[in-house]
Design a protein around this motif. Structure first.
Motif, mmCIF file in Angstrom:
data_model
loop_
_atom_site.group_PDB
_atom_site.id
_atom_site.type_symbol
_atom_site.label_atom_id
_atom_site.label_comp_id
_atom_site.label_asym_id
_atom_site.label_seq_id
_atom_site.Cartn_x
_atom_site.Cartn_y
_atom_site.Cartn_z
ATOM 1 N N ILE A 180 25.013 87.324 65.947
ATOM 2 C CA ILE A 180 26.250 87.185 66.710
ATOM 3 C C ILE A 180 26.079 87.999 67.999
ATOM 4 O O ILE A 180 25.938 89.216 67.951
ATOM 5 C CB ILE A 180 27.465 87.693 65.900
ATOM 6 C CG1 ILE A 180 27.660 86.788 64.682
ATOM 7 C CG2 ILE A 180 28.738 87.672 66.745
ATOM 8 C CD1 ILE A 180 27.335 87.423 63.386
ATOM 9 N N ARG A 200 26.960 89.680 71.770
ATOM 10 C CA ARG A 200 28.136 90.350 72.347
ATOM 11 C C ARG A 200 28.937 89.401 73.239
ATOM 12 O O ARG A 200 30.154 89.419 73.219
ATOM 13 C CB ARG A 200 27.699 91.546 73.207
ATOM 14 C CG ARG A 200 27.204 92.694 72.393
ATOM 15 C CD ARG A 200 27.273 94.013 73.160
ATOM 16 N NE ARG A 200 26.513 94.999 72.403
ATOM 17 C CZ ARG A 200 26.985 95.626 71.320
ATOM 18 N NH1 ARG A 200 28.214 95.424 70.899
ATOM 19 N NH2 ARG A 200 26.228 96.474 70.656
ATOM 20 N N ASN A 201 28.229 88.615 74.012
ATOM 21 C CA ASN A 201 28.910 87.661 74.882
ATOM 22 C C ASN A 201 29.044 86.321 74.172
ATOM 23 O O ASN A 201 28.418 86.089 73.142
ATOM 24 C CB ASN A 201 28.146 87.508 76.189
ATOM 25 C CG ASN A 201 28.357 88.723 77.072
ATOM 26 O OD1 ASN A 201 29.477 89.201 77.241
ATOM 27 N ND2 ASN A 201 27.258 89.266 77.582
ATOM 28 N N THR A 219 11.641 94.620 59.445
ATOM 29 C CA THR A 219 11.285 94.892 60.844
ATOM 30 C C THR A 219 11.868 93.826 61.771
ATOM 31 O O THR A 219 12.364 94.138 62.858
ATOM 32 C CB THR A 219 9.757 94.997 60.998
ATOM 33 O OG1 THR A 219 9.293 96.038 60.145
ATOM 34 C CG2 THR A 219 9.360 95.311 62.434
ATOM 35 N N ASN A 228 15.481 94.622 62.142
ATOM 36 C CA ASN A 228 15.651 95.823 62.968
ATOM 37 C C ASN A 228 15.402 95.519 64.445
ATOM 38 O O ASN A 228 16.086 96.057 65.318
ATOM 39 C CB ASN A 228 14.684 96.919 62.503
ATOM 40 C CG ASN A 228 15.132 97.545 61.195
ATOM 41 O OD1 ASN A 228 16.292 97.401 60.799
ATOM 42 N ND2 ASN A 228 14.225 98.218 60.512
ATOM 43 N N ARG A 229 14.421 94.661 64.716
ATOM 44 C CA ARG A 229 14.158 94.358 66.120
ATOM 45 C C ARG A 229 15.312 93.567 66.733
ATOM 46 O O ARG A 229 15.681 93.780 67.894
ATOM 47 C CB ARG A 229 12.826 93.608 66.271
ATOM 48 C CG ARG A 229 11.670 94.597 66.131
ATOM 49 C CD ARG A 229 10.325 93.945 66.215
ATOM 50 N NE ARG A 229 10.115 93.259 67.488
ATOM 51 C CZ ARG A 229 9.048 92.512 67.727
ATOM 52 N NH1 ARG A 229 8.099 92.362 66.776
ATOM 53 N NH2 ARG A 229 8.908 91.927 68.881
ATOM 54 N N LEU A 287 18.451 93.798 65.779
ATOM 55 C CA LEU A 287 19.543 94.760 65.943
ATOM 56 C C LEU A 287 19.318 95.656 67.153
ATOM 57 O O LEU A 287 20.262 96.207 67.719
ATOM 58 C CB LEU A 287 19.648 95.640 64.702
ATOM 59 C CG LEU A 287 20.675 95.212 63.689
ATOM 60 C CD1 LEU A 287 20.559 96.064 62.444
ATOM 61 C CD2 LEU A 287 22.092 95.323 64.266
ATOM 62 N N GLY A 288 18.062 95.810 67.524
ATOM 63 C CA GLY A 288 17.748 96.682 68.654
ATOM 64 C C GLY A 288 18.036 96.064 70.018
ATOM 65 O O GLY A 288 17.965 96.750 71.031
ATOM 66 N N LEU A 289 18.380 94.792 70.046
ATOM 67 C CA LEU A 289 18.660 94.123 71.326
ATOM 68 C C LEU A 289 20.080 94.450 71.752
ATOM 69 O O LEU A 289 21.025 94.240 70.981
ATOM 70 C CB LEU A 289 18.494 92.604 71.155
ATOM 71 C CG LEU A 289 17.100 92.166 70.671
ATOM 72 C CD1 LEU A 289 17.103 90.691 70.279
ATOM 73 C CD2 LEU A 289 16.045 92.430 71.744
ATOM 74 N N VAL A 343 22.987 91.945 71.364
ATOM 75 C CA VAL A 343 23.313 91.456 70.010
ATOM 76 C C VAL A 343 24.372 92.380 69.399
ATOM 77 O O VAL A 343 24.190 93.595 69.336
ATOM 78 C CB VAL A 343 22.051 91.431 69.128
ATOM 79 C CG1 VAL A 343 22.414 91.251 67.663
ATOM 80 C CG2 VAL A 343 21.119 90.314 69.592
ATOM 81 N N ALA A 344 25.481 91.777 68.970
ATOM 82 C CA ALA A 344 26.560 92.584 68.379
ATOM 83 C C ALA A 344 26.317 92.829 66.889
ATOM 84 O O ALA A 344 26.510 93.921 66.401
ATOM 85 C CB ALA A 344 27.913 91.898 68.571
ATOM 86 N N ARG A 345 25.919 91.796 66.175
ATOM 87 C CA ARG A 345 25.714 91.931 64.723
ATOM 88 C C ARG A 345 24.569 91.036 64.294
ATOM 89 O O ARG A 345 24.308 90.007 64.920
ATOM 90 C CB ARG A 345 26.956 91.445 63.946
ATOM 91 C CG ARG A 345 28.089 92.424 63.849
ATOM 92 C CD ARG A 345 29.396 91.788 63.391
ATOM 93 N NE ARG A 345 29.259 90.840 62.283
ATOM 94 C CZ ARG A 345 30.185 89.933 61.947
ATOM 95 N NH1 ARG A 345 31.324 89.852 62.645
ATOM 96 N NH2 ARG A 345 29.991 89.112 60.944
#
Lengths: 344, 344, 344, 344
Positions: free
Chosen positions: A3, A5-6, A49, A52-53, A55-57, A60-62
């Motif tokens: 999901i 952010r924008n 991994t 995690n990658r 999520l690291g962006l 990216v909200a979720r």
């Protein structure tokens, strides 16, 4: 499921996301909604991994996982088939009862032998007894290897299968030499993955079962099942899941009772659930209620602390062990509730 | 009980402490231990300002209350005596069952009338139905005064007593005019003290009972009982305590089930405990297990969402209402467990 | 997002799902993975009844919402634009400080007037003071209308804007007549939706701001923002979000501190976050650390209990009010941290 | 402190209580209040069996401990005296910073060497890097002994002290042979008492420090300090307490942040508190806020995951490692806040 952010990813962002999941053999499917897009991950999401990658962006909200973090423990796995026999009980056909003292007092072996006999007469199937004990304070009694001999002697005298907790590989070696029937892993070691893996490997192919307590942490269901997966994937599918209360409670119980988690475990896994009401509530007067509730929630049985003379016990016995007389009544009533519960 | 930071108070500190408690009619008794002193407060500790002033002293580490923050709700109060009769049931002699939809759909009154009839046939004693509903989102259906007429009509048709939630004084006025049998206070208003006090005062001396849900917060037992004390001290002792799950859960349930708190409430208070398993677990498939567990923990009854056709319901009905057929079985089984439980 | 229990829905199940979402103007998009299918809901998921009906299907394991349950509070809403001015402070350009006693003692108005003057000198922008107080015990001091006059007099003397808590519509009427600057809604009423709606409607178009405390429950971020949506959607966008600690804590604090939630609120909403460290930690010695931490987490300001002579105070003042001297230092240091924080 | 169910103990009950505590060298002092008696235990309450036996009496409602369950960790113990030097930093005189990747990638040693150099330049004192990793899923990367050589090489190149986590006695042997500077015990092993004891014993008298994470469980302060007591009582007082978040969070963080517990640890113990904001919040964007908040709460330093190129990392690095540039700014700002904090 990603999901952003924008409302939607830019082409460059989408390309970056596709590149990441591609490295792990997955693909992205864009879902175009009225107001926003979301992005499904097709393939196996069980790559920590990769997740995690993503999520690291920062755009990216979720990242919601759809798959559970275990395979063998899943209710859809092939392990769900087949009978599960333990101590003469076919689990799922009748309830299983484990009972005995919290801690074996090596100075008073007769107390344990008498308790063992009483557990047998009350209808228990497996005898529990702590040889080594994790204690909050370093100055408290921590157990004694001599208690293992007492446990073995009680098995010889009564014919009951036996169960004790191991805390490290030294304990493990000793109980395996002794041919223990059920190895218990306590709440404090419930996420000690090297130990879980070793137990699974060293009991692979044997008749030994493993009773895995739920981590004290209020471990989420998926984390609990993933911990069991360490044992099963190392070779031993004879695992029993044991809720035993979570966070310490302020309100009169020892911990927050979690007998209710039984229903969730049953919805997600094939593994038997054997509830420990003694550590959950922590006082003898509350144990029968919690044990019967566990049966109502659908448990396959319980493990309950019992002592022929609780106030003479060490460890937690004086506060939370019930007498053999109460145990006998409890087992009778538990059978009634277990039976009622099958219809739902 | 005052525990100082240092092993003992200095004479000047002790004097200050004595002066504070003296203003509230209490005295200090010093308890001289081997390594430290502690200081008991003799008298009534239920003065919040006194306790706050002691806590405000920087040489005080802890102030432990010995007394509970309520008097009338206490199991030792004179209210513990005497019979408690509701909807023809003498509580404590047999279990009490409340059932009905989450929310009355004012566009489909017949669904409610049929459900009411089915609740009666299944063995329910009191009919529940939401007229007004607290909803997380302001854009969701919030209830309709017209639903109150439907509730009254269902009472007239079935003879069942009725129960609905009030959220403010406007609702309260309407249900009192209608002669409601049981007023429900929901989890979100469970600590709304002005409302609790008004309900207590306006139903003083009447036959109306008050079903007080446990605050969503994981309200501690003492805070829950102190909230009930607002109602009772305002004049109405016909209060029913209703656990309904606490914090939102991540794991498949709607909330963390708290059926287990029943045993703690029973240890501290004389008040009947009527558990709500529907809001606790939040999915119909899990409701029977939780309802039966509540009986095993010692509840006096339950309130369970039931709908003649759950998927046609509004509010929470589609996900958590059980059918009347399940309700009938559940009531039968609950009676069995209720009876078993009396022996402990 | 619908996750079925089995790897995929049958055609009949899919049809049922499509029919349900269709009633609410949504569509289903099937996402075909290697091992399983999932089903995205295209359209607005904020229909609670639709989501409940999907959850009620026994072949559905989970329904994950993608949208947040609020619109106006969302960081993407048009309300995110524009300046927010309060008590002469442009929020976001400099921090905002609210201070004053927990409770105004109507018998000692001078204590309040002196505190008000000291708050002004210490650099506070808004003066707080409790007129009415929700107390755990019905026998404790509950407030006094006379205290409102004292609050107004302090405003007249100092020129500070004023803030007090309302618990019901009677209080609301009185503070609106008095032209209060900031209406506070306490943790116990934080989910009292009829009250939130009324406050929003009666202050629509006015200059009055609303300080909404986080519900005591450890209210999830989305539930907190949805509660604020009740106020904003009723007409008043001048809402301030106020974390104040969650569950009661066993460990020396009054509650579990939640200053950290500031970062999550800021990620999801445009609304200012004004943290209350006094109720969070509950002892004066811990307040400065928590107040400074709130600034480090990115808060727009804080509301802190301050009293010219804490031990003479009533309510929570003796235990948790700091002195004006500490307040002055704290405000100076908070400005330093607020500034450092802007770069991240 | 014994609180009976009834207003006072009968003579026979009092005799039984006196007999029990007498066996452990304690005495009872009766405190006669207006309405009830309570019974103080004079002597050392740290006998778990004594406390359990008292709790086991059915006429006892509560047994409140006054003493903490640890001695050496207590702020009053003689260990509170003396300097604490680590990696050239005198703790308490200036803050201590530990940084480095979550996990060392054995296939890309240069990433680690470059990160190490960058940590040094940013002002870090100790280099962290995971050799072995506890992972929720058994199928994820679990670490590699080869990574230990990379860690040692980085120490040789930069002169930084080094820190890594051990999960069992095999790991312990290897890191001791390598002369590790700081041994880390992770949250999952935080209550693994045999391991704690062994680490304490095998590092007794050495220069090796032990960084003990707080148990994932939301371990109460006393349990956390009692776990540290296992290490200290086995011989090594160079223990560092490391909060790292508690229960998994639903709300956007990885765990519930617990930076705030710092103040409670400081009130009860002399031990340095080094906070881990990376595991607490679990996303890089939230780490600086949490790290600065930790300093505001009074921490002695932090351990923060840092990677020269987070998205190339394995383990948790892609989601929660910050860049060296952010680290450098963070260390500068943390020094400012650390200094501000000293005045309170």
């Amino acid at each position: 499921m990603i999901i952003p952010r924008n409302p939607r990813l830019t082409p460059a962002q989408l390309e970056e996301v596709e590149k990441i999941v591609g490295e792990f053999g997955c693909r992205i499917q864009t879902i175009v909604g009225a107001e926003r897009c979301i992005y499904a991950i097709l393939g196996d999401e069980r790559h920590e991994t990769m997740m995690n990658r993503l999520l690291g962006l920062d755009y990216v909200a979720r990242v919601d996982a759809i798959d559970s973090p275990y395979k063998l423990m899943d209710i859809k796995s092939s392990l769900a088939e087949g009978k599960r026999q333990l101590a003469g009980v076919e689990i799922g056909k009748e309830p299983l009862f484990i009972a005995g003292p919290c801690t074996i007092d090596p100075k008073n072996p007769n107390l344990f032998y008498e308790t063992a006999q009483a557990v047998k007469e009350a209808g228990g199937h497996i005898l529990r007894g702590g040889v080594w004990k994790p204690r909050t304070m370093p100055y408290s009694y921590q157990g004694d290897n001599a208690a293992l001999d007492i446990l073995l002697e009680a098995r010889a005298r009564t014919g009951l299968a036996i169960n004790t907790e191991v805390m490290d590989t030294d304990h493990l070696r000793l109980v395996l030499e002794a041919g223990i029937d059920v190895i218990q892993i306590g709440a404090r070691n419930a996420l000690n993955y090297p130990l879980l893996r070793q137990i699974g490997a060293q009991t692979a192919g044997s008749k030994t079962a493993v009773l895995l307590k739920r981590g004290r942490p209020m471990a989420p269901v998926d984390e609990f099942l993933a911990a069991a997966e360490y044992i099963v994937s190392a070779g031993n599918p004879k695992v029993l899941l044991c809720p035993r209360g979570t966070l310490p409670s302020m309100d009169g119980y020892r911990n927050h009772p979690d007998e209710s988690i039984t229903q969730l475990l049953k919805a997600k896994s094939w593994a038997p659930v054997i509830v420990d009401p003694s550590h959950s509530v922590g006082r003898a007067a509350y144990v029968p209620g919690a044990a019967l509730a566990a049966m109502a929630y659908g448990a396959d049985g319980f493990v309950v602390e019992t002592h022929i003379d609780p106030k003479s016990g060490i460890g937690d016995d004086p506060k939370q062990s019930i007498s053999p007389a109460v145990l006998a009544t409890l087992i009778t009533d538990a059978r009634v509730i277990w039976k009622l519960r099958q219809k739902y």
